[in-house]
Design a protein around this motif. Sequence first.
Motif, PDB file in Angstrom:
ATOM      1  N   GLN A 177      13.454  -6.945  -8.422  1.00 12.58           N
ATOM      2  CA  GLN A 177      12.569  -5.847  -8.662  1.00 12.58           C
ATOM      3  C   GLN A 177      11.122  -6.513  -8.274  1.00 12.58           C
ATOM      4  O   GLN A 177      10.637  -5.856  -7.031  1.00 12.58           O
ATOM      5  N   HIS A 178      10.617  -7.630  -8.852  1.00 12.25           N
ATOM      6  CA  HIS A 178       9.320  -7.736  -8.358  1.00 12.25           C
ATOM      7  C   HIS A 178       8.999  -8.504  -7.107  1.00 12.25           C
ATOM      8  O   HIS A 178       8.089  -8.304  -6.480  1.00 12.25           O
ATOM      9  N   GLY A 179      10.056  -9.413  -6.886  1.00 12.49           N
ATOM     10  CA  GLY A 179       9.784  -9.937  -5.636  1.00 12.49           C
ATOM     11  C   GLY A 179       9.969  -8.703  -4.271  1.00 12.49           C
ATOM     12  O   GLY A 179       8.927  -9.091  -3.607  1.00 12.49           O
ATOM     13  N   THR A 180      10.682  -8.026  -4.664  1.00 11.99           N
ATOM     14  CA  THR A 180      10.537  -6.856  -3.581  1.00 11.99           C
ATOM     15  C   THR A 180       9.453  -6.017  -3.528  1.00 11.99           C
ATOM     16  O   THR A 180       8.824  -5.662  -2.545  1.00 11.99           O
ATOM     17  N   ALA A 181       8.867  -5.584  -4.741  1.00 16.13           N
ATOM     18  CA  ALA A 181       7.800  -4.918  -4.906  1.00 16.13           C
ATOM     19  C   ALA A 181       6.619  -5.410  -4.237  1.00 16.13           C
ATOM     20  O   ALA A 181       5.832  -4.597  -3.556  1.00 16.13           O
ATOM     21  N   ILE A 182       6.534  -6.550  -4.466  1.00 16.61           N
ATOM     22  CA  ILE A 182       5.136  -7.427  -3.987  1.00 16.61           C
ATOM     23  C   ILE A 182       5.254  -7.194  -2.338  1.00 16.61           C
ATOM     24  O   ILE A 182       4.117  -7.040  -1.608  1.00 16.61           O
ATOM     25  N   ILE A 183       6.239  -7.539  -1.786  1.00 18.34           N
ATOM     26  CA  ILE A 183       6.425  -7.563  -0.268  1.00 18.34           C
ATOM     27  C   ILE A 183       5.941  -5.906   0.330  1.00 18.34           C
ATOM     28  O   ILE A 183       5.536  -5.581   1.429  1.00 18.34           O
ATOM     29  N   VAL A 184       6.764  -4.978  -0.324  1.00 18.42           N
ATOM     30  CA  VAL A 184       6.737  -3.559  -0.262  1.00 18.42           C
ATOM     31  C   VAL A 184       5.199  -3.273  -0.259  1.00 18.42           C
ATOM     32  O   VAL A 184       4.651  -2.412   0.608  1.00 18.42           O
ATOM     33  N   GLY A 185       4.358  -3.452  -1.320  1.00 21.37           N
ATOM     34  CA  GLY A 185       3.125  -3.303  -1.571  1.00 21.37           C
ATOM     35  C   GLY A 185       2.169  -3.788  -0.345  1.00 21.37           C
ATOM     36  O   GLY A 185       1.372  -3.413   0.151  1.00 21.37           O
ATOM     37  N   ALA A 186       2.427  -5.103  -0.218  1.00 19.95           N
ATOM     38  CA  ALA A 186       1.657  -5.782   1.189  1.00 19.95           C
ATOM     39  C   ALA A 186       1.805  -5.029   2.297  1.00 19.95           C
ATOM     40  O   ALA A 186       0.920  -4.627   2.851  1.00 19.95           O
ATOM     41  N   GLY A 187       3.192  -4.552   2.758  1.00 20.01           N
ATOM     42  CA  GLY A 187       3.482  -4.099   3.773  1.00 20.01           C
ATOM     43  C   GLY A 187       2.904  -2.795   3.916  1.00 20.01           C
ATOM     44  O   GLY A 187       2.554  -2.398   5.011  1.00 20.01           O
ATOM     45  N   LEU A 188       3.005  -2.038   2.841  1.00 19.68           N
ATOM     46  CA  LEU A 188       2.728  -0.557   3.089  1.00 19.68           C
ATOM     47  C   LEU A 188       1.217  -0.457   2.951  1.00 19.68           C
ATOM     48  O   LEU A 188       0.911   0.479   3.913  1.00 19.68           O
ATOM     49  N   ILE A 189       0.420  -0.959   2.254  1.00 23.31           N
ATOM     50  CA  ILE A 189      -0.985  -1.008   2.624  1.00 23.31           C
ATOM     51  C   ILE A 189      -1.414  -1.050   3.942  1.00 23.31           C
ATOM     52  O   ILE A 189      -2.175  -0.404   4.642  1.00 23.31           O
ATOM     53  N   ASN A 190      -0.714  -2.335   4.573  1.00 24.59           N
ATOM     54  CA  ASN A 190      -1.190  -2.464   6.101  1.00 24.59           C
ATOM     55  C   ASN A 190      -0.388  -1.481   7.011  1.00 24.59           C
ATOM     56  O   ASN A 190      -1.357  -1.032   7.696  1.00 24.59           O
ATOM     57  N   ALA A 191       0.647  -0.836   6.659  1.00 25.56           N
ATOM     58  CA  ALA A 191       1.166   0.064   7.850  1.00 25.56           C
ATOM     59  C   ALA A 191       0.508   1.512   7.341  1.00 25.56           C
ATOM     60  O   ALA A 191       0.145   2.028   8.456  1.00 25.56           O
ATOM     61  N   LEU A 192       0.048   1.693   6.404  1.00 29.58           N
ATOM     62  CA  LEU A 192      -0.596   3.322   6.105  1.00 29.58           C
ATOM     63  C   LEU A 192      -2.058   3.080   6.804  1.00 29.58           C
ATOM     64  O   LEU A 192      -2.380   3.927   7.318  1.00 29.58           O
ATOM     65  N   GLU A 193      -2.759   1.875   6.887  1.00 29.24           N
ATOM     66  CA  GLU A 193      -3.998   1.727   7.370  1.00 29.24           C
ATOM     67  C   GLU A 193      -3.795   2.082   8.979  1.00 29.24           C
ATOM     68  O   GLU A 193      -4.709   2.613   9.457  1.00 29.24           O
ATOM     69  N   LEU A 194      -2.839   1.304   9.426  1.00 33.02           N
ATOM     70  CA  LEU A 194      -2.475   1.385  10.813  1.00 33.02           C
ATOM     71  C   LEU A 194      -2.330   2.733  11.099  1.00 33.02           C
ATOM     72  O   LEU A 194      -2.626   3.420  12.505  1.00 33.02           O
ATOM     73  N   GLN A 195      -1.584   3.690  10.259  1.00 36.50           N
ATOM     74  CA  GLN A 195      -1.455   5.132  10.646  1.00 36.50           C
ATOM     75  C   GLN A 195      -2.497   5.920  10.207  1.00 36.50           C
ATOM     76  O   GLN A 195      -2.188   7.045  10.180  1.00 36.50           O
ATOM     77  N   GLY A 196      -3.520   5.432   9.673  1.00 38.47           N
ATOM     78  CA  GLY A 196      -4.661   6.201   9.391  1.00 38.47           C
ATOM     79  C   GLY A 196      -4.630   6.996   8.139  1.00 38.47           C
ATOM     80  O   GLY A 196      -5.078   8.032   7.978  1.00 38.47           O
ATOM     81  N   LYS A 197      -3.891   6.340   7.169  1.00 41.54           N
ATOM     82  CA  LYS A 197      -3.504   6.972   5.853  1.00 41.54           C
ATOM     83  C   LYS A 197      -3.604   6.088   4.699  1.00 41.54           C
ATOM     84  O   LYS A 197      -4.219   4.984   4.855  1.00 41.54           O
ATOM     85  N   THR A 198      -3.930   6.392   3.581  1.00 42.82           N
ATOM     86  CA  THR A 198      -4.156   5.840   2.220  1.00 42.82           C
ATOM     87  C   THR A 198      -3.056   5.740   1.537  1.00 42.82           C
ATOM     88  O   THR A 198      -2.540   6.887   1.253  1.00 42.82           O
ATOM     89  N   LEU A 199      -3.135   4.768   0.490  1.00 43.29           N
ATOM     90  CA  LEU A 199      -1.936   4.758  -0.448  1.00 43.29           C
ATOM     91  C   LEU A 199      -2.213   5.601  -1.528  1.00 43.29           C
ATOM     92  O   LEU A 199      -1.327   6.399  -1.898  1.00 43.29           O
ATOM     93  N   ALA A 200      -3.489   5.979  -1.834  1.00 45.14           N
ATOM     94  CA  ALA A 200      -4.027   7.102  -2.859  1.00 45.14           C
ATOM     95  C   ALA A 200      -3.492   8.457  -2.458  1.00 45.14           C
ATOM     96  O   ALA A 200      -2.940   9.238  -3.288  1.00 45.14           O
ATOM     97  N   ASP A 201      -3.268   8.897  -1.136  1.00 43.95           N
ATOM     98  CA  ASP A 201      -2.970  10.221  -0.817  1.00 43.95           C
ATOM     99  C   ASP A 201      -1.794  10.048  -0.354  1.00 43.95           C
ATOM    100  O   ASP A 201      -1.015  11.301  -0.191  1.00 43.95           O
ATOM    101  N   ALA A 202      -0.861   9.225  -0.153  1.00 47.19           N
ATOM    102  CA  ALA A 202       0.554   9.233   0.733  1.00 47.19           C
ATOM    103  C   ALA A 202       1.509   9.688  -0.061  1.00 47.19           C
ATOM    104  O   ALA A 202       1.645   9.385  -1.384  1.00 47.19           O
TER     105      ALA A 202
END
Length: 436
Positions: A177-202
Amino acid sequence: MFRDTHDGDCPSYMAEYSRKQEALDYHEHPKPGKLGISVTKPFSTYGELSLAYTPGVAEPVKAIRDNPEDAYRYTSKGNLVAVISNGTAVLGLGNTGALASKPVMEGKAVLFKKFADVDVFDIEVDADSVEAMIDTVKRIAPTFGGINLEDIGAPACFEVENALIEALDIPVFHDDQHGTAIIVGAGLINALELQGKTLADAKIVCMGAGAAAIASMDLLIEMGAARENIYMCDSRGVIHDGRDDLSKYKAKFATTTDKRTVDDAMAIADVFIGLSGPDTVSKQQIGLMPAKPVVFALSNPNPEITPEDTRSVRDDLIMATGRSDYPNQINNVLGFPYIFRGALDVRAKRINMPMCVAAARAMGELARREVPQTVLEAHDKDALAFGPDYIIPSPFDPRLIDFIPPAVAAAAIETGVARSDTPSHYPQPAIDINDQ
Ligand SMILES: NC(=O)C1=CN([C@@H]2O[C@H](COP(=O)(O)OP(=O)(O)OC[C@H]3O[C@@H](n4cnc5c(N)ncnc54)[C@H](OP(=O)(O)O)[C@@H]3O)[C@@H](O)[C@H]2O)C=CC1
Ligand SMILES: CC(=O)C(=O)O
Ligand SMILES: [Mg+2]
């Protein structure tokens, strides 16, 4: 070595056979398994025998009887974590039973020790009910400074973890649960920024509605994602508020939507997160996603779709898997050793959401820093830098130990669950944990 086999074509049948044999040989030779026990005190004289064993051992026994806190002083409890599974959701292989989960649990122990110097006993439990599992863990808990639950399927994992958190005063953490969630959160914030998107709108399609999926979506919401933008899918399709077959855990993600099929949801998704099993999304479905998507296919050992397959239909995506033989490994290996290191070092009573968010933010920040030579060597690369193929730190980044435990410990202290101060050898946290 299990690497670089995916730079070109899919591995041939013979290459696949030899990779499997190599894995079996690694586990069999020179001694079966991956772990042993080592002794930490001098032990070669009669005097040392009389200290380690009777009569000397009676002294710490009496001290701990009179003051249980002394267990942290005179035994290995404070640095010892139990990695415990009932074998009901082993990687993406399903219910293999307790015994067959042992190689994974030994593997987790290796990672705990090598990356964060945390000692582990792996414990595989034949428990045929939630109550039996809870009862077993409660009874063995005095031995340990923390409990890492592993590969326990949903919904039992939620009940087991919640009951143990309630009953015990040491950190209980379901890694999937939480171990996975933490890595997903870290990776997704970075990936969305690189794609010019935000977590709030994704708009996010989460394939899978089990342990890893539910906790990952909970953490993404905590980090800023909108619940109504999440389309969680189980083996029956989109989870929506017209369904009457949902557990209370899935029902939290039942959206009001006219989307019914995975195709419907993928057509509007900026993000696909696979936490389900192998081959659960098709090339055609990846092709439906709007421009510049993020695709995390995280099932182990075989992802929901391979990077070769996604790249055969589009080249504007950022892709990650759970495996170490592709770029961007989103795998809880980056989390649990360091999260427990931080929690144990301040004797945290539990691991709470702010500690998880702090870990995710510290990890995301590290990916943006210059990559050290040791990491380049471990990956056999001349250069690596923050970008589409480097959204998350390498598990071999020696700075993880300086980034994550201090952030976790600071959040534990800040939220009042720590029972001791920050260790004097800790560096300053690399992120401001109040800035969440
Ligand atoms: N990369 C990483 O670090 C990690 C990856 N994982 C991976 O995530 C996966 C799930 O693990 P975990 O959450 O522990 O397991 P669970 O058993 O708790 O959950 C599995 C979920 O997958 C769903 N599912 C299975 N087949 C399909 C399908 N064809 N289409 C849609 N959904 C499907 C199930 O649906 P239903 O509810 O209908 O049965 C269930 O919701 C595994 O493959 C595991 O390897 C897990 C942890 C860490
Ligand atoms: C990585 C992991 O914990 C899993 O796939 O279950
Ligand atoms: Mg697991």
